[in-house]
Design an enzyme around this catalytic site. Sequence first.
Site, PDB file in Angstrom:
ATOM      1  N   GLY A 176     -46.409  41.543  12.279  1.00  0.00           N
ATOM      2  CA  GLY A 176     -46.290  40.084  12.212  1.00  0.00           C
ATOM      3  C   GLY A 176     -44.916  39.645  11.740  1.00  0.00           C
ATOM      4  O   GLY A 176     -44.037  40.472  11.463  1.00  0.00           O
ATOM      5  N   ASP A 199     -57.156  47.727  11.747  1.00  0.00           N
ATOM      6  CA  ASP A 199     -57.813  46.412  11.735  1.00  0.00           C
ATOM      7  C   ASP A 199     -58.373  46.213  10.327  1.00  0.00           C
ATOM      8  O   ASP A 199     -59.275  46.942   9.907  1.00  0.00           O
ATOM      9  CB  ASP A 199     -58.936  46.404  12.789  1.00  0.00           C
ATOM     10  CG  ASP A 199     -59.706  45.092  12.812  1.00  0.00           C
ATOM     11  OD1 ASP A 199     -59.565  44.282  11.867  1.00  0.00           O
ATOM     12  OD2 ASP A 199     -60.453  44.875  13.778  1.00  0.00           O
ATOM     13  N   THR A 211     -50.518  30.449   0.839  1.00  0.00           N
ATOM     14  CA  THR A 211     -49.876  29.299   1.476  1.00  0.00           C
ATOM     15  C   THR A 211     -49.930  28.007   0.652  1.00  0.00           C
ATOM     16  O   THR A 211     -50.854  27.812  -0.146  1.00  0.00           O
ATOM     17  CB  THR A 211     -50.575  29.048   2.842  1.00  0.00           C
ATOM     18  OG1 THR A 211     -50.124  27.824   3.394  1.00  0.00           O
ATOM     19  CG2 THR A 211     -52.087  28.951   2.700  1.00  0.00           C
ATOM     20  N   TYR A 246     -58.007  26.629   7.633  1.00  0.00           N
ATOM     21  CA  TYR A 246     -57.043  27.699   7.326  1.00  0.00           C
ATOM     22  C   TYR A 246     -56.762  27.753   5.820  1.00  0.00           C
ATOM     23  O   TYR A 246     -56.828  28.813   5.202  1.00  0.00           O
ATOM     24  CB  TYR A 246     -55.752  27.454   8.116  1.00  0.00           C
ATOM     25  CG  TYR A 246     -54.575  28.293   7.672  1.00  0.00           C
ATOM     26  CD1 TYR A 246     -54.506  29.651   7.986  1.00  0.00           C
ATOM     27  CD2 TYR A 246     -53.524  27.735   6.940  1.00  0.00           C
ATOM     28  CE1 TYR A 246     -53.428  30.423   7.570  1.00  0.00           C
ATOM     29  CE2 TYR A 246     -52.449  28.498   6.528  1.00  0.00           C
ATOM     30  CZ  TYR A 246     -52.404  29.840   6.847  1.00  0.00           C
ATOM     31  OH  TYR A 246     -51.335  30.601   6.436  1.00  0.00           O
ATOM     32  N   LYS A 291     -57.593  30.793   3.187  1.00  0.00           N
ATOM     33  CA  LYS A 291     -56.566  31.476   2.392  1.00  0.00           C
ATOM     34  C   LYS A 291     -56.897  31.388   0.901  1.00  0.00           C
ATOM     35  O   LYS A 291     -56.698  32.344   0.155  1.00  0.00           O
ATOM     36  CB  LYS A 291     -55.172  30.879   2.668  1.00  0.00           C
ATOM     37  CG  LYS A 291     -54.632  31.141   4.063  1.00  0.00           C
ATOM     38  CD  LYS A 291     -54.390  32.611   4.387  1.00  0.00           C
ATOM     39  CE  LYS A 291     -53.341  33.254   3.530  1.00  0.00           C
ATOM     40  NZ  LYS A 291     -53.095  34.677   3.923  1.00  0.00           N
TER      41      LYS A 291
HETATM   42  N1  LIG Z   1     -46.259  31.212   8.876  1.00  0.00           N
HETATM   43  C1  LIG Z   1     -46.215  30.398   7.832  1.00  0.00           C
HETATM   44  O1  LIG Z   1     -45.627  29.299   7.881  1.00  0.00           O
HETATM   45  C2  LIG Z   1     -46.842  30.796   6.524  1.00  0.00           C
HETATM   46  C3  LIG Z   1     -46.691  29.943   5.422  1.00  0.00           C
HETATM   47  C4  LIG Z   1     -47.239  30.327   4.199  1.00  0.00           C
HETATM   48  C5  LIG Z   1     -47.930  31.523   4.094  1.00  0.00           C
HETATM   49  N2  LIG Z   1     -48.067  32.327   5.185  1.00  0.00           N
HETATM   50  C6  LIG Z   1     -48.815  33.591   5.023  1.00  0.00           C
HETATM   51  O2  LIG Z   1     -47.924  34.667   5.246  1.00  0.00           O
HETATM   52  C7  LIG Z   1     -48.637  35.778   5.775  1.00  0.00           C
HETATM   53  C8  LIG Z   1     -47.957  36.307   7.005  1.00  0.00           C
HETATM   54  O3  LIG Z   1     -47.921  35.281   7.978  1.00  0.00           O
HETATM   55  P1  LIG Z   1     -47.021  35.358   9.278  1.00  0.00           P
HETATM   56  O4  LIG Z   1     -46.412  34.032   9.437  1.00  0.00           O
HETATM   57  O5  LIG Z   1     -46.171  36.591   9.247  1.00  0.00           O
HETATM   58  O6  LIG Z   1     -48.154  35.488  10.387  1.00  0.00           O
HETATM   59  P2  LIG Z   1     -48.225  36.354  11.716  1.00  0.00           P
HETATM   60  O7  LIG Z   1     -46.881  36.503  12.323  1.00  0.00           O
HETATM   61  O8  LIG Z   1     -49.328  35.731  12.513  1.00  0.00           O
HETATM   62  O9  LIG Z   1     -48.677  37.774  11.183  1.00  0.00           O
HETATM   63  C9  LIG Z   1     -49.979  38.088  10.875  1.00  0.00           C
HETATM   64  C10 LIG Z   1     -50.252  39.456  11.435  1.00  0.00           C
HETATM   65  O10 LIG Z   1     -51.594  39.839  11.097  1.00  0.00           O
HETATM   66  C11 LIG Z   1     -52.129  40.479  12.235  1.00  0.00           C
HETATM   67  N3  LIG Z   1     -53.583  40.461  12.187  1.00  0.00           N
HETATM   68  C12 LIG Z   1     -54.440  39.475  12.516  1.00  0.00           C
HETATM   69  N4  LIG Z   1     -55.712  39.899  12.389  1.00  0.00           N
HETATM   70  C13 LIG Z   1     -55.651  41.188  11.967  1.00  0.00           C
HETATM   71  C14 LIG Z   1     -56.629  42.163  11.670  1.00  0.00           C
HETATM   72  N5  LIG Z   1     -57.934  41.915  11.780  1.00  0.00           N
HETATM   73  N6  LIG Z   1     -56.206  43.390  11.264  1.00  0.00           N
HETATM   74  C15 LIG Z   1     -54.888  43.659  11.162  1.00  0.00           C
HETATM   75  N7  LIG Z   1     -53.926  42.791  11.442  1.00  0.00           N
HETATM   76  C16 LIG Z   1     -54.302  41.552  11.836  1.00  0.00           C
HETATM   77  C17 LIG Z   1     -51.587  39.702  13.400  1.00  0.00           C
HETATM   78  O11 LIG Z   1     -51.713  40.451  14.580  1.00  0.00           O
HETATM   79  P3  LIG Z   1     -51.826  39.679  16.006  1.00  0.00           P
HETATM   80  O12 LIG Z   1     -50.532  38.947  16.175  1.00  0.00           O
HETATM   81  O13 LIG Z   1     -52.054  40.778  16.972  1.00  0.00           O
HETATM   82  O14 LIG Z   1     -52.985  38.725  15.867  1.00  0.00           O
HETATM   83  C18 LIG Z   1     -50.127  39.521  12.964  1.00  0.00           C
HETATM   84  O15 LIG Z   1     -49.348  40.630  13.337  1.00  0.00           O
HETATM   85  C19 LIG Z   1     -50.068  35.269   6.005  1.00  0.00           C
HETATM   86  O16 LIG Z   1     -50.858  35.651   4.922  1.00  0.00           O
HETATM   87  C20 LIG Z   1     -49.923  33.765   6.028  1.00  0.00           C
HETATM   88  O17 LIG Z   1     -51.112  33.136   5.643  1.00  0.00           O
HETATM   89  C21 LIG Z   1     -47.536  31.990   6.395  1.00  0.00           C
END
Ligand SMILES: NC(=O)c1ccc[n+]([C@@H]2O[C@H](COP(=O)([O-])OP(=O)(O)OC[C@H]3O[C@@H](n4cnc5c(N)ncnc54)[C@H](OP(=O)(O)O)[C@@H]3O)[C@@H](O)[C@H]2O)c1
Length: 280
Positions: free
Chosen positions: A10, A36, A101, A125, A129
């Site tokens: 991710g 997973d 988040t 969401y 979280k």
């Molecule tokens: N993006 C934001 O603005 C933001 C803001 C605050 C906090 N966060 C937090 O930061 C963290 C990382 O977010 P990110 O932005 O890097 O999101 P991301 O790019 O969507 O990364 C999440 C990863 O988790 C994988 N995933 C989903 N379901 C899974 C499962 N069952 N088993 C294993 N892997 C799984 C996804 O794979 P697939 O792509 O194949 O589904 C993806 O590679 C999260 O906890 C998010 O809540 C994000």
Amino acid sequence: MKVLVTGAGGMLGTDVVRAARLVNHEVVALARADLDVTDEPAVREALEAERPDAVINCAAYTAVDAAEDDLEGAMLVNAEAARIVSAAAASVGARVVYPSTDYVFDGSKSEPYVESDSPRPLSVYGQSKLAGERETAAANPTHYVVRSSWLFGAAGRNFVETMLALGTDHREVLVVRDQVGCPTWTGHLAEALVRLLDGEAYGLHHIAADGECSWYEFAQRIFEQAGVDCRVMSCTSDEFGRPAPRPPYSVLRSEREDTVFLPHWRDGLSSYLSGRMVAA
Ligand SMILES: NC(=O)c1ccc[n+]([C@@H]2O[C@H](COP(=O)([O-])OP(=O)(O)OC[C@H]3O[C@@H](n4cnc5c(N)ncnc54)[C@H](OP(=O)(O)O)[C@@H]3O)[C@@H](O)[C@H]2O)c1
């Protein structure tokens, strides 16, 4: 130190793997296809085989709007799997990091949210979280729950890329002005998560970029810094109309002295844009 990263494919996971390798940690990077996190026996087996010192759980359900119609899916990954990963880490004596988040807050404050503020998520969401934070904490006393916000990084679809793509095809874009937060570069956040592992400052942390802005101001700065000639028009969230409600104000600050503080969001944006130029 041996660090296992889930969701390693991710946006944040990719930079966490890089940051941990940069400080010479031994890193086990597991993308979704490798592990997973909802598969409890598989998670236990992976942790027992690797016996890491720390697990950084970057696997998450991050589709904020889709989650409104998929409570079960969001809860499975963000809450139930958070428990699975945290408990499996505890059983091998590993610490666990759970990124969370700003969307756990309702945005009714007009000054920054600190760790002791009460969460009240507006969206499914955010609710999932918050549940994941609690599951992580309950399953493993050596946990770091790290709330951050508005992430942008090279390995994911993000607001900066959306704006730059729109800016090449359109003379003007429409962006909301009534949501204010801290756009945080995943490069900075990843370094901070890895740095936290150097100490034992367990518990809840707010770690987001310094400064604050609206999405509208962020878009203006992106075009300015990238040298793209595109006019930014503003609208309200109601006019824009997304399925999931977002907090109008979700600036995060820490009241802890033992946390990691990040540079200003404008510095994060500069680093991101420079990396993009190098990669092109
Ligand atoms: N993006 C934001 O603005 C933001 C803001 C605050 C906090 N966060 C937090 O930061 C963290 C990382 O977010 P990110 O932005 O890097 O999101 P991301 O790019 O969507 O990364 C999440 C990863 O988790 C994988 N995933 C989903 N379901 C899974 C499962 N069952 N088993 C294993 N892997 C799984 C996804 O794979 P697939 O792509 O194949 O589904 C993806 O590679 C999260 O906890 C998010 O809540 C994000």
